[in-house]
Design a protein around this motif. Structure first.
Motif, PDB file in Angstrom:
ATOM      1  N   PHE A   1      -2.329  -2.056  -3.297  1.00  0.00           N
ATOM      2  CA  PHE A   1      -3.695  -2.092  -2.779  1.00  0.00           C
ATOM      3  C   PHE A   1      -4.028  -0.681  -2.303  1.00  0.00           C
ATOM      4  O   PHE A   1      -3.236  -0.047  -1.611  1.00  0.00           O
ATOM      5  N   LYS A   2      -5.178  -0.199  -2.694  1.00  0.00           N
ATOM      6  CA  LYS A   2      -5.551   1.180  -2.351  1.00  0.00           C
ATOM      7  C   LYS A   2      -6.124   1.214  -0.931  1.00  0.00           C
ATOM      8  O   LYS A   2      -7.302   0.904  -0.713  1.00  0.00           O
ATOM      9  N   ALA A   3      -5.296   1.564   0.003  1.00  0.00           N
ATOM     10  CA  ALA A   3      -5.724   1.620   1.395  1.00  0.00           C
ATOM     11  C   ALA A   3      -6.575   2.857   1.635  1.00  0.00           C
ATOM     12  O   ALA A   3      -6.386   3.882   0.981  1.00  0.00           O
ATOM     13  N   ASN A   4      -7.497   2.753   2.585  1.00  0.00           N
ATOM     14  CA  ASN A   4      -8.280   3.928   2.960  1.00  0.00           C
ATOM     15  C   ASN A   4      -8.895   3.699   4.320  1.00  0.00           C
ATOM     16  O   ASN A   4      -9.838   2.926   4.461  1.00  0.00           O
TER      17      ASN A   4
ATOM     18  N   SER B   1     -11.458  -2.346  -9.239  1.00  0.00           N
ATOM     19  CA  SER B   1     -10.614  -3.157  -8.369  1.00  0.00           C
ATOM     20  C   SER B   1      -9.925  -2.283  -7.331  1.00  0.00           C
ATOM     21  O   SER B   1      -9.617  -1.115  -7.570  1.00  0.00           O
ATOM     22  N   LYS B   2      -9.679  -2.852  -6.158  1.00  0.00           N
ATOM     23  CA  LYS B   2      -8.882  -2.155  -5.149  1.00  0.00           C
ATOM     24  C   LYS B   2      -7.392  -2.298  -5.434  1.00  0.00           C
ATOM     25  O   LYS B   2      -6.565  -1.743  -4.720  1.00  0.00           O
ATOM     26  N   TRP B   3      -7.047  -3.089  -6.403  1.00  0.00           N
ATOM     27  CA  TRP B   3      -5.643  -3.313  -6.747  1.00  0.00           C
ATOM     28  C   TRP B   3      -5.289  -2.543  -8.013  1.00  0.00           C
ATOM     29  O   TRP B   3      -6.080  -2.462  -8.945  1.00  0.00           O
ATOM     30  N   THR B   4      -4.071  -2.038  -8.032  1.00  0.00           N
ATOM     31  CA  THR B   4      -3.586  -1.353  -9.234  1.00  0.00           C
ATOM     32  C   THR B   4      -3.049  -2.385 -10.223  1.00  0.00           C
ATOM     33  O   THR B   4      -2.840  -3.542  -9.878  1.00  0.00           O
ATOM     34  N   ALA B   5      -2.794  -1.910 -11.431  1.00  0.00           N
ATOM     35  CA  ALA B   5      -2.052  -2.701 -12.391  1.00  0.00           C
ATOM     36  C   ALA B   5      -0.679  -3.032 -11.807  1.00  0.00           C
ATOM     37  O   ALA B   5      -0.207  -2.379 -10.873  1.00  0.00           O
ATOM     38  N   PHE B   6      -0.039  -4.029 -12.361  1.00  0.00           N
ATOM     39  CA  PHE B   6       1.292  -4.447 -11.935  1.00  0.00           C
ATOM     40  C   PHE B   6       2.323  -3.400 -12.367  1.00  0.00           C
ATOM     41  O   PHE B   6       2.305  -2.943 -13.501  1.00  0.00           O
ATOM     42  N   HIS B   7       3.204  -3.006 -11.440  1.00  0.00           N
ATOM     43  CA  HIS B   7       4.291  -2.073 -11.771  1.00  0.00           C
ATOM     44  C   HIS B   7       5.553  -2.900 -11.969  1.00  0.00           C
ATOM     45  O   HIS B   7       6.101  -3.462 -11.022  1.00  0.00           O
ATOM     46  N   ARG B   8       6.002  -2.958 -13.215  1.00  0.00           N
ATOM     47  CA  ARG B   8       7.099  -3.856 -13.550  1.00  0.00           C
ATOM     48  C   ARG B   8       8.374  -3.567 -12.743  1.00  0.00           C
ATOM     49  O   ARG B   8       9.004  -4.470 -12.193  1.00  0.00           O
ATOM     50  N   ALA B   9       8.755  -2.299 -12.645  1.00  0.00           N
ATOM     51  CA  ALA B   9      10.021  -1.985 -11.974  1.00  0.00           C
ATOM     52  C   ALA B   9       9.950  -2.259 -10.478  1.00  0.00           C
ATOM     53  O   ALA B   9      10.945  -2.642  -9.873  1.00  0.00           O
TER      54      ALA B   9
ATOM     55  N   THR C   1       0.874  -1.168   0.000  1.00  0.00           N
ATOM     56  CA  THR C   1       0.000   0.000   0.000  1.00  0.00           C
ATOM     57  C   THR C   1       0.912   1.217   0.000  1.00  0.00           C
ATOM     58  O   THR C   1       2.085   1.133   0.392  1.00  0.00           O
ATOM     59  N   LEU C   2       0.382   2.340  -0.437  1.00  0.00           N
ATOM     60  CA  LEU C   2       1.183   3.568  -0.445  1.00  0.00           C
ATOM     61  C   LEU C   2       1.735   3.848   0.947  1.00  0.00           C
ATOM     62  O   LEU C   2       2.910   4.201   1.106  1.00  0.00           O
ATOM     63  N   GLU C   3       0.901   3.654   1.963  1.00  0.00           N
ATOM     64  CA  GLU C   3       1.328   3.978   3.326  1.00  0.00           C
ATOM     65  C   GLU C   3       2.423   3.007   3.798  1.00  0.00           C
ATOM     66  O   GLU C   3       3.353   3.407   4.506  1.00  0.00           O
ATOM     67  N   ALA C   4       2.316   1.766   3.416  1.00  0.00           N
ATOM     68  CA  ALA C   4       3.346   0.796   3.795  1.00  0.00           C
ATOM     69  C   ALA C   4       4.678   1.140   3.123  1.00  0.00           C
ATOM     70  O   ALA C   4       5.743   1.018   3.733  1.00  0.00           O
ATOM     71  N   VAL C   5       4.610   1.600   1.883  1.00  0.00           N
ATOM     72  CA  VAL C   5       5.823   2.024   1.180  1.00  0.00           C
ATOM     73  C   VAL C   5       6.470   3.212   1.883  1.00  0.00           C
ATOM     74  O   VAL C   5       7.688   3.248   2.107  1.00  0.00           O
TER      75      VAL C   5
END
Lengths: 323, 323, 323, 323, 323, 323
Positions: free
Chosen positions: B310-313, B296-304, A267-271
């Motif tokens: 996961f979009k936390a809120n 989806s609560k998940w984003t696309a895969f970021h290759r790098a 998650t963004l916050e975990a990062v």
């Protein structure tokens, strides 16, 4: 409070102070009489000591890992100061101030805890606030949090170091979130508060900072997930997904499998938590490394970071006029 | 400015707009007549198009990588919208607005550059200030800085993305240094300003963002050290050690050999620069990842980064009463 | 129970059976009429299907991920069998047998669970026996254990695969301990029982085997430590060190940080558990890999193990007389 | 020139020679009088020495890192030769021949430089020839090139070792290109000449071979790119792409990121340069490793290569007749 | 010898030539008649082909992996040339010239073998010379050596590529040893000769270059050690240590465990052999990579080396006068 | 058989026994007389010894690595027992029992060999049985197998350790195959028998366990493939593929390139062999690690496994009532 610390003992000085016995060996002189070789330590360092007279008698009265009162005189031997002991006797552990024997934070733990609680009480999400309060309401946890070190060696390796690091991290989080939109500051604050809380069980810190058995076999990440799981179980209506988000930050905060996180931050916050935790630890560690040798611009080698550091300073430049 | 973007084309719509020809292939129908299959793109995306009439005639007038004006009608084919072209003709590159064909920052580059300069003019060390001013005084460098992307794909991959990232990093630095003593903020600011400046030469960004030959063979770290070396050579009495400290930050800012830094960060400021640079890039990248699939609560895969996010809120919890 | 499975459909066959809609796309013929392209699946495989008539009408009645009843005829198109659909209608999920749509273990889950419980009731340590019984007494846990797969792809990737693997591992443990003295068989059995139990929460397995959000964000190791922590909390006088030994086996059973274990195995039993778990999974996986191509002595490539396997056989040798 | 080297000192020998003081410690005998323990070194090795008389007096006259004239007698102590000093006095650095205190190449630096220049003057490309000549015309650079070591420890770790290695590499290049068509020998020669030239700034080599601050913080790859950048800037009409090709060879010549090259070799010439550079260094290093122990067929362990080497010899075989 | 190669077939051309059937699929037209889709290949490339008439009849006469004689006409379909087949019939393998279907070295294998033997007959050590002669005297080994490829894809991936690479390496060795003293050239030559000889068993190369089962399960390193072990066993009085030195070069010539050498090179000659083998392979591979796209200065991506290469040329510079 | 072992020598005890001289140094007392400092060892450990009288005389009679008879008295010096030697004289190696000087297995090698042969004679495949018998019929091989150690340090590092490990592995295989169908037990048994047989040549074990030159340069994997190749060559009609399967198990049994296997296990039997071999070694090693310090629950650190181990015990719990 001790009267005299190892780091302050000088050649020829009379010594009468309390120490921890780090090692104790018996020898025999060529003349056939017994003597004792001791290593004594307190929070300021370690010193060698010898008992040349009544060695067997005195030696019966204490063991390695005991606290002792030592009387004697400092002498120089092969270029190093050591203590020639006249008398040594065991002291009950209850009469000892732990901070005399372990390094401690320069900041007052009570003050730091107050500041930490004030920050966390700014959390708006009621569930997360309840989780923070549930921790504050656990007196044993708070007692340990005020004492626990941040690490054995890597960063904040002294009493109250965990609290010092946690507080610094929370304040850093509050700064950083000002620069971005869309960061969930409540989540990040609770993650900052709890990310290392398992260290209160991971380390023992009565005579020396060391790993406990459960620290070695489970580690603070897993232990703090258990702690949070129990605290949340006692809070009514704590949302399941919110619990997952909190635990994920704990589990992933080392940032990579090879550093012991079973999951990458996802998650963004975990990062962000991983990044700022790592940064705060490194700043403390680098700023407190001793010099490689007196006067050097290089620090001693930091084993975990795998390098020495150069003390940069843009202000003290080479005198070419303008600074 | 284009009249119609790919992302806005709907079934049956009449089309008259400018596009870049990404591919061009000639085919023959079963009936034996020629047709053209084109891929057309602009900054909003890519669309297929067909020329069924006068294909050989029209096809002679343009090639792959040309800009063209296209007239036709959108139709649905196998579930996808494509353009059935009536007319297509080459347009001179000079008549094209680059930002129609490449994504660009949401912020105005002039405004961002002003803000960046204002921050850097707060540097107190006169040598470092002179270095910043020497860069500001280089019109070609400033022109490129306003346009260059932050990367090809990893983070800030759009026009003015480099400037947006650099400015965000400088502001983040100013926040972070408030939390610590003993950080050399002047050094850190000049490092933040210059750490990626070589990207203006590393990327070409006229029709697509791609590596230049020197970007591929030297990389921005080495090219910006050369740039700084030349700028400093033109400043009287620039202290040698200070130059070394600046260059060290550039050379080490990727943080590890495997990410292309020939040296690990070995000053406190280099360590902090690497950490905050990495964090700022990640925040931008994660916040701008598309969803894995709609809703989806998940984003696309970021290759790098090797993962989805996961979009936390913590605010939108599961309605269990209290929030 | 389904009447006809994908793997059994032949050219020209009439089809009337239940399928899961894996994808659904609408197209338009050159003549301007609508048609649907579907992917249909069941546990035996996947097949393409087309609706050429009443496509818009029929298409309104179902969506991707619905179960449908399909009537039509199998035809050959470009060398592959596909279904030309006459009629298709949505079927309520309640009328579906899950095992028609997911592969399942060849063994009966009730029988396997009985066998597993019989083995674990042989544990002599009363605390560990109480822990096993506490799990048996949790009906939801037992219900999930009977259904959960062993993995998404690596080994035992089918319904009841977790139970099949767990039982096989327990039986393997009983064999192996006969060969050595000094292994704590009770510990090893409880570790074998619980080492993957968190997978009941890590995977969803209603229409396809996939990771749950908590599976992705925490992983089964952490979730099963939480489970065990709660079960133990409800058992009177469970020794603290024994709880630690159990949890350590769970936490370390992947054997290395890079495989998601935050701690290396540090007890003899944890070392053995990791080794036998890994071996049992590999044997199942290798024995069930399809051939690379029909008649080949090589299996298909196994992505996680990074290789194909050669089917050895010392009995079927090359006919040179003696065998 | 020194009269007597450490490696030649034998038991009972009278000593009167110059040494560098590597360490200096003061001790006190049981009888209460001061003594000094010194480590003395020259290019042939290191020896321990003691001052038993007038220790405080003599000790005031010199410090660690000073050059001294020592008079005394060699004695055996615990199986090792040490010097019992009668007199010791500081010697001005100007009176010292550096090569007495650091190992040096067996070849004459002037001769080697002549040979190197002759090879490089065979370059046909006028720009590359001009670049070589620009370096030859830099007297400070040539002075340093004649002195600098090839490394601190790995290979050619002695005065003029850099020049010896560079010359050997150029000659090797001339051999290897005879075996292939299509290699750009001019590029390869200039790359061979300049690939390590930054080592003249990376190392200090007055009393011991050590890293300079800029060597540690930037490294020779980056420093030699700067050097080349400046030399090229002063040559009229130097083609930009040719400059890029030269710099690319420097930047990539360590062959992999983990060895400090920010870019992999991406031209044929860069690939060959890396390979031959590595080979020439290894041959020198292996041929000069001491034996593991006297008479052993194995060398001492080479830390950087991670192994010992076996001295192969096809000529000296086991006497079984035929050789 | 084939009359027409795939790479030379143009639109509308009449075709009558031999091909290998790489794939064969039967389809049915909308009208209900059968047709065949084939992939045909020879050493110059691959082409699609269709049989529209008498498909079932003709299709019965051959299978995938058969050689066939094809008659038909080249037509353009979706921008690509394909063959519309009138007639196709199976051809017996004995009538095929293997080099029509696999790429082969540009050099004559007989000539290369003569040159290789001449070099090896210069070996002075009688045992090593005997080993070379024992190999020359093995007709099956020599037959295979003349045909075997150097690899499946990495370098020298064509018929006689192994011999071409081996010869080039021997000649390179003779050049390199001129630059150094103390290298055992006899050992190095025999190592160069035998280092890849196991590839004659590792690859099959009748219709395509592929791994044999023993190539996959043992690898050429182990197989050539066995070969050498057998050859040496038949030579009287071959010194044991010399056999060890030879085998060690074979076993270690990949240079590192991760490249399949069970031992690191531990003799000077083994180190040199690994280095020059690697270099010779890379030079061949890089020089023979196709361009990324026509006219590009960059080659296609080389999977095993993990990069593209830039075609450097110091002679063709940018026209700034002097070259 | 020795009369007294190092581990049993106590303060003041009279000593008259045989030892191996591990080191020998001559010193000179302040008074100017010679003395000798020796390290003496046998299979139970190492002890220091001094010769104060007739040191030069006695010292002439023996060297390092000789066996000696020593007479003297044990004394305490600086907390450690050492021997004050009265007399010491060289003993001929023929009079020494090797097992006095190297640790050995607790099991009888003859008995173990009988048991091993009985198991292997149960192999049903006649070719594999013939291979086993061919090894049994090689008296030198059997002699070495009874003596060779399992390793220098990692596991079974004592005389007959190889046989002990091999036998334990065969018995483990017989247990494990009961749990699965489809495992080729004959193949697995022959693989278990031969997987480490090359260690008889890899180690020397007369005075200490150490690597031979061929052990270091080829390793036991390669040497045992040669051995098997020769044995099979002497068996009529041994199927080629079966030979390949056997050799593949040997070559791959370390399981990964980084552990020295040039090929990964690619048959089911090779996978199982690697796994069980590794497990059997680890169990022996962990169970025989000494405690970290007396009474500790933690073992000493195991260098190859990179950790200490915690001695788990579910039976000896903390007395909290129920056990």
């Amino acid at each position: 409070m001790k009267s005299l610390f190892v780091a302050d003992i000088r050649e020829n000085q009379l010594v009468d102070s309390l120490f921890l016995v780090a090692s104790k060996n018996r020898g025999v002189t060529k003349g056939g009489s017994s003597y004792l070789t001791l290593k004594l330590l307190d929070r300021s360092g370690e010193i060698e000591a010898r008992v040349w007279e009544r060695a067997d008698d005195l030696g019966r009265g204490f063991e390695r890992n005991d606290f002792v009162r030592v009387r004697g005189q400092a002498t120089l031997y092969q270029g190093k100061v050591q203590i020639r002991i006249q008398d040594v006797m065991r002291i009950d552990e209850g009469k000892i101030a732990a901070e005399d024997f372990l390094p401690k934070s320069a900041s007052n733990p009570e003050t730091m805890l107050d500041e930490l609680q004030a920050i966390l009480r700014g959390i708006k999400n009621p569930h997360l606030l309840a989780l923070a309060e549930a921790c504050f309401a656990d007196p044993e946890l708070m007692r340990l949090l005020k004492q626990a070190p941040g690490a054995k060696t890597i960063h904040h390796p002294y009493l109250s170091g965990l609290l010092e690091h946690t507080l610094s991290l929370l304040k850093l989080i509050l700064k950083v979130v000002e620069n971005y939109r869309g960061i969930d500051v409540d989540l990040l604050l609770i993650g900052g508060f709890l990310h290392d809380i398992g260290k209160v069980y991971e380390f023992s810190f009565d005579r020396a900072i060391d790993y406990t058995d459960e620290g070695q076999l489970l580690g603070h990440l897993v232990m703090e997930v258990e702690l949070v799981d129990r605290k949340i179980a006692a809070i009514a209506d704590f949302p399941a997904e919110l619990a997952l988000l909190v635990k994920h930050m704990l589990v992933s905060h080392h940032g990579a499998c090879e550093f012991g996180s079973p999951k990458l931050p996802q998650t963004l916050e975990a990062v962000i938590l991983h990044s700022l935790d790592d940064l705060d630890g490194k700043i403390q560690a680098i700023q407190n490394l001793p010099e490689k040798e007196p006067g050097s611009k290089w620090t001693a080698f930091h084993r975990a970071y795998g390098r020495s550091f150069f003390k940069a300073n843009s202000q003290c430049d080479d005198g070419s006029g303008s600074a």
